[in-house]
Design an enzyme around this catalytic site. Structure first.
Site, PDB file in Angstrom:
ATOM      1  N   SER A  73       0.828  -1.215   0.000  1.00  0.00           N
ATOM      2  CA  SER A  73       0.000   0.000   0.000  1.00  0.00           C
ATOM      3  C   SER A  73       0.860   1.262   0.000  1.00  0.00           C
ATOM      4  CB  SER A  73      -0.982  -0.001   1.177  1.00  0.00           C
ATOM      5  OG  SER A  73      -0.319   0.206   2.397  1.00  0.00           O
ATOM      6  N   ASN A  86      13.597   3.720   4.412  1.00  0.00           N
ATOM      7  CA  ASN A  86      12.622   2.769   4.952  1.00  0.00           C
ATOM      8  C   ASN A  86      11.501   3.537   5.632  1.00  0.00           C
ATOM      9  OD1 ASN A  86      11.582   0.199   5.766  1.00  0.00           O
ATOM     10  ND2 ASN A  86      12.369   0.575   7.831  1.00  0.00           N
ATOM     11  N   HIS A  96       8.839   3.010   8.854  1.00  0.00           N
ATOM     12  CA  HIS A  96       8.621   2.150  10.019  1.00  0.00           C
ATOM     13  C   HIS A  96       7.369   2.644  10.757  1.00  0.00           C
ATOM     14  CE1 HIS A  96       9.680  -0.621  13.204  1.00  0.00           C
ATOM     15  NE2 HIS A  96       9.364   0.346  14.060  1.00  0.00           N
ATOM     16  N   LEU A 102      18.178  -6.935   6.251  1.00  0.00           N
ATOM     17  CA  LEU A 102      19.237  -6.743   5.265  1.00  0.00           C
ATOM     18  C   LEU A 102      20.598  -6.861   5.942  1.00  0.00           C
ATOM     19  CD1 LEU A 102      17.559  -3.690   3.522  1.00  0.00           C
ATOM     20  CD2 LEU A 102      17.647  -6.029   2.654  1.00  0.00           C
ATOM     21  N   LEU A 108      19.296  -1.865  13.108  1.00  0.00           N
ATOM     22  CA  LEU A 108      17.900  -2.025  12.692  1.00  0.00           C
ATOM     23  C   LEU A 108      17.015  -0.879  13.203  1.00  0.00           C
ATOM     24  CD1 LEU A 108      15.835  -4.025  11.334  1.00  0.00           C
ATOM     25  CD2 LEU A 108      15.403  -4.866  13.657  1.00  0.00           C
ATOM     26  N   ASP A 109      16.313  -0.232  12.284  1.00  0.00           N
ATOM     27  CA  ASP A 109      15.346   0.831  12.605  1.00  0.00           C
ATOM     28  C   ASP A 109      15.958   1.991  13.400  1.00  0.00           C
ATOM     29  OD1 ASP A 109      13.352  -0.622  11.298  1.00  0.00           O
ATOM     30  OD2 ASP A 109      12.766  -1.689  13.107  1.00  0.00           O
TER      31      ASP A 109
HETATM   32  C1  GRF Z   1       3.934  -0.722   6.773  1.00  0.00           C
HETATM   33  O1  GRF Z   1       3.276  -0.681   8.003  1.00  0.00           O
HETATM   34  C2  GRF Z   1       5.325  -0.200   6.901  1.00  0.00           C
HETATM   35  O2  GRF Z   1       5.433   0.802   7.867  1.00  0.00           O
HETATM   36  C3  GRF Z   1       6.113  -1.417   7.337  1.00  0.00           C
HETATM   37  O3  GRF Z   1       5.524  -2.477   6.635  1.00  0.00           O
HETATM   38  C4  GRF Z   1       4.174  -2.152   6.310  1.00  0.00           C
HETATM   39  C5  GRF Z   1       4.044  -2.296   4.835  1.00  0.00           C
HETATM   40  O4  GRF Z   1       2.724  -2.123   4.391  1.00  0.00           O
HETATM   41  N1  GRF Z   1       7.512  -1.238   7.065  1.00  0.00           N
HETATM   42  P1  GRF Z   1       2.421  -2.024   2.852  1.00  0.00           P
HETATM   43  O5  GRF Z   1       2.950  -3.304   2.204  1.00  0.00           O
HETATM   44  O6  GRF Z   1       3.110  -0.807   2.316  1.00  0.00           O
HETATM   45  O7  GRF Z   1       0.933  -1.924   2.747  1.00  0.00           O
END
Ligand code: GRF
Length: 210
Positions: free
Chosen positions: A14, A104, A106, A90, A141-142
């Protein structure tokens, strides 16, 4: 010359769809998924984008898969690699190869709640504000330099689903924005703190979704 972007995803995609929908001045040169059945990959195909499946289960050797993935990405000469729900950790070598051009998203206000199940943990902790973060990826990570965040309220009657939906709506807003800034050369990294070139004071931190 427009910014060449490679998108990595594993699932519904999404965020990827929001990026496509934002009609950014970028060129999405490839969409790569480690899961061949990912809905995001189907969406890419439907939109005439270059969709690549690299099934990690066919590569029992993690390091070998990482090299293959990195080579595939590099083949498309990206200026930016966007992780959009890419659910594999990764390797440091991979990250080093793309550092500075690897973003990324998060689903928490980092550095709170790195890792998985962020909405469950936010509810369990009783935090009143939750949200999402776009950051550059580093080996920890993150924990990479933060580009932009959006905050949402946590309501008393929230469930994981209602909270996740509220946060996701903000993800769809800030990820395209971050990519737009990157593509325009607007992001300046000062010792791990990212700011906007023309506005070193506020905009990159001020993004509430309340
Ligand atoms: C999202 O919540 C994003 O923050 C996390 O993974 C999810 C991916 O959702 N990293 P989508 O595939 O973009 O709908």
């Amino acid at each position: 010359m427009s910014c060449r972007v490679v998108v990595l995803l594993s699932g519904r995609g999404s965020n990827f769809q929001a990026i496509v929908g934002a009609k950014l001045p970028i060129e999405i040169v490839a969409v790569i998924s480690n899961r061949p059945q990912a809905a995001g990959l189907a969406f890419a195909r439907e939109h005439g984008l270059n969709a690549v499946a690299l099934d990690h289960t066919l590569h029992p050797d993690r390091a070998a898969f990482a090299v293959q993935l990195a080579d595939e990405i590099e083949r498309h000469r990206p200026d930016l690699v966007v992780l959009a729900g890419y659910m594999r950790i990764l390797s440091p070598a991979f990250i080093a190869r793309f550092e500075g051009r690897l973003l990324n998203i998060h689903p928490s206000l980092l550095p709170m709640f790195p890792g998985l199940k962020t909405h469950e943990r936010a509810l369990a902790e009783g935090v009143k504000i939750h949200g999402c973060t776009v950051h550059f990826v580093t080996a920890q990570l993150d924990h990479g330099p933060i580009v932009v965040q959006a905050a949402v309220p946590v309501r008393a009657d929230d469930t994981v689903a209602t909270l996740a939906a509220r946060v996701l709506a903000q993800e769809h807003r800030i990820y395209p924005q971050a990519i737009r800034w990157f593509a325009a050369g607007q992001l300046v990294n000062n010792d791990g703190r990212v700011n906007l070139k023309d506005d070193l004071t506020s905009q990159s931190v001020l993004s509430t979704g309340v």
